[in-house]
Design a protein around this motif. Structure first.
Motif: not given
Length: 217
Positions: A171-197
């Motif tokens: 159940n684990v996959k390593l994606f090497n030589a792969t850079a994270v460029e940005d975060l995916i965020t979504r607003p929650r109902e309570d007004g806070t921000i959730q990191i979704a990807g």
């Protein structure tokens, strides 16, 4: 490329089975040859013929199948250093129902954990980290009964052992030589921000693009 949380949550599982006792090969039929059996006949030894197209298809088919599978992951770990790999090991062991993607910018995972520090090979780990060393089967020494630390003879022994065990989890996959460029965020109902990807790119593409943009400033 995008890695994000699945639409529906998964159900927790109490299974704690490790895959490390699985026989090889995993699939297909292979003649059970051994090194000992071949050692006395090196004159007639040769590799079986293969076409370059077979190599390309075997690699790309599996890679893009994994990319499709882990595009929605339960857990995304950024960085395959000692901390990231340790987290992946503990999560994968405790929760085999989770899909865990590890995103590592470097070609070689392990971060700086191939050396113990200051270019010396021994790795010093403070107690109670020795419990984790026993868990993954890495030998260590103690500097006296009252010492607060243990020493692994080479940091590479710890890193390579941990890496091999993590990669064996189904159940684990390593994606090497792969850079994270940005975060995916979504607003929650309570007004806070959730990191979704996370938004990713191949490291070579990402670094060359950044260099090109910097060069025009």
């Amino acid at each position: 490329m995008i890695f994000q949380e699945p639409v529906s949550p998964t159900v927790p599982s109490k299974k704690l089975n490790l895959p490390h006792g699985a026989a090889v090969p995993i699939g297909g039929q292979t003649k059970p040859e051994t090194i000992e059996a071949m050692a006395g006949d090196w004159q007639s030894f040769n590799f079986r013929p293969i076409r370059e197209s077979q190599v390309s298809r075997a690699m790309t088919r599996r890679y893009f199948s994994d990319l499709d599978k882990y595009a929605e992951s339960d857990v995304v770990i950024i960085g395959a250093g000692s901390c990231g790999l340790s987290a992946a090991y503990c999560l994968a062991k405790a929760r085999p129902d989770l899909k865990i993607a590890i995103v590592e910018a470097g070609v070689a995972p392990g971060g700086g954990a191939w050396l113990g520090g200051q270019l010396f090979s021994a790795m010093v780990m403070r107690k109670p980290a020795d419990a984790f060393l026993r868990e993954i089967g890495v030998a260590y020494e103690e500097d006296g009964d009252d010492s607060n630390y243990v020493v692994v003879k080479h940091a590479g022994l710890f890193t390579s052992t941990l890496l091999s065990k993590v990669l064996q989890f189904p159940n684990v996959k390593l994606f090497n030589a792969t850079a994270v460029e940005d975060l995916i965020t979504r607003p929650r109902e309570d007004g806070t921000i959730q990191i979704a990807g996370v938004v990713t790119n191949w490291t070579l593409v990402s670094s060359n693009f950044q260099s090109l943009v910097s060069g025009h400033h």
